[in-house]
Scaffold this motif. Structure first.
Motif, PDB file in Angstrom:
ATOM      1  N   GLY A 157       0.768  -1.230   0.000  1.00  0.00           N
ATOM      2  CA  GLY A 157       0.000   0.000   0.000  1.00  0.00           C
ATOM      3  C   GLY A 157       0.804   1.287   0.000  1.00  0.00           C
ATOM      4  O   GLY A 157       0.238   2.374   0.087  1.00  0.00           O
ATOM      5  N   HIS A 158       2.117   1.181  -0.107  1.00  0.00           N
ATOM      6  CA  HIS A 158       2.968   2.366  -0.168  1.00  0.00           C
ATOM      7  C   HIS A 158       3.099   2.837  -1.611  1.00  0.00           C
ATOM      8  O   HIS A 158       2.866   2.074  -2.551  1.00  0.00           O
ATOM      9  CB  HIS A 158       4.369   2.072   0.387  1.00  0.00           C
ATOM     10  N   THR A 159       3.500   4.074  -1.774  1.00  0.00           N
ATOM     11  CA  THR A 159       3.870   4.601  -3.076  1.00  0.00           C
ATOM     12  C   THR A 159       5.379   4.781  -3.028  1.00  0.00           C
ATOM     13  O   THR A 159       5.878   5.748  -2.454  1.00  0.00           O
ATOM     14  CB  THR A 159       3.171   5.939  -3.359  1.00  0.00           C
ATOM     15  N   LYS A 207       5.386  12.779  -4.698  1.00  0.00           N
ATOM     16  CA  LYS A 207       4.181  11.986  -4.547  1.00  0.00           C
ATOM     17  C   LYS A 207       4.412  10.694  -3.760  1.00  0.00           C
ATOM     18  O   LYS A 207       3.534  10.258  -3.052  1.00  0.00           O
ATOM     19  CB  LYS A 207       3.587  11.693  -5.912  1.00  0.00           C
ATOM     20  N   PRO A 208       5.580  10.076  -3.883  1.00  0.00           N
ATOM     21  CA  PRO A 208       5.765   8.823  -3.138  1.00  0.00           C
ATOM     22  C   PRO A 208       5.900   9.078  -1.637  1.00  0.00           C
ATOM     23  O   PRO A 208       6.217  10.176  -1.203  1.00  0.00           O
ATOM     24  CB  PRO A 208       7.067   8.250  -3.700  1.00  0.00           C
ATOM     25  N   ASP A 209       5.606   8.034  -0.864  1.00  0.00           N
ATOM     26  CA  ASP A 209       5.852   8.138   0.573  1.00  0.00           C
ATOM     27  C   ASP A 209       7.153   7.436   0.954  1.00  0.00           C
ATOM     28  O   ASP A 209       7.606   7.542   2.079  1.00  0.00           O
ATOM     29  CB  ASP A 209       4.670   7.618   1.396  1.00  0.00           C
ATOM     30  N   VAL A 210       7.775   6.737  -0.017  1.00  0.00           N
ATOM     31  CA  VAL A 210       9.046   6.058   0.220  1.00  0.00           C
ATOM     32  C   VAL A 210       9.967   6.271  -0.986  1.00  0.00           C
ATOM     33  O   VAL A 210       9.564   6.041  -2.126  1.00  0.00           O
ATOM     34  CB  VAL A 210       8.867   4.534   0.421  1.00  0.00           C
ATOM     35  N   GLY A 238       5.073   2.717  11.237  1.00  0.00           N
ATOM     36  CA  GLY A 238       5.067   4.173  11.125  1.00  0.00           C
ATOM     37  C   GLY A 238       3.886   4.657  10.325  1.00  0.00           C
ATOM     38  O   GLY A 238       3.253   5.665  10.661  1.00  0.00           O
ATOM     39  N   ARG A 239       3.561   3.942   9.275  1.00  0.00           N
ATOM     40  CA  ARG A 239       2.408   4.312   8.452  1.00  0.00           C
ATOM     41  C   ARG A 239       1.122   4.137   9.233  1.00  0.00           C
ATOM     42  O   ARG A 239       0.228   4.973   9.170  1.00  0.00           O
ATOM     43  CB  ARG A 239       2.376   3.475   7.185  1.00  0.00           C
TER      44      ARG A 239
END
Length: 116
Positions: free
Chosen positions: A13-15, A35-38, A110-111
């Motif tokens: 579910g990460h970007t 835009k990504p979270d990682v 963390g998410r």
């Protein structure tokens, strides 16, 4: 390794985005709101100090952006240096699966905390 990790994190579910060169690192980190979270990076081609400063500036601007640095054998920072540059997770090659698993669990935790 980076692309496999991107696919795995995407399934969770990460970007996630992998960065594989100094030029790509500079473009991705200096353009508008990421835009990504990682971000997963091998530190670019040289692992030079300028790239680490760029990571640090990005962390200051986007503190929730998780950065995973995979050492590629160039000038590798110590774990403390990597953290000071805004790197959340620092992996040295050869990658130990137990260490990678721990980082993925922490990333997920963390998410979950951010989602609450």
């Amino acid at each position: 390794v980076e692309q496999t990790l991107v696919e795995f994190l995407t399934d969770l579910g990460h970007t996630a985005v992998a960065i594989n060169s100094d030029a790509e690192l500079r473009v991705k980190l200096t353009q508008g709101d990421p835009k990504p979270d990682v971000f997963i990076t091998n530190g670019g081609d040289t692992n030079d100090v300028d790239d680490f400063k760029l990571l640090q500036e990005t962390h200051q601007k986007y503190p929730k952006l998780a950065v995973i640095l995979i050492s590629n054998g160039g000038r590798s920072p110590t774990a403390a240096e990597a953290k000071s540059y805004g790197v959340h997770y620092f992996l040295r090659e050869p990658i130990r699966l137990s260490e990678l698993e721990l980082y993925v669990v922490r990333l997920q935790e963390g998410r979950s905390a951010d989602d609450k």
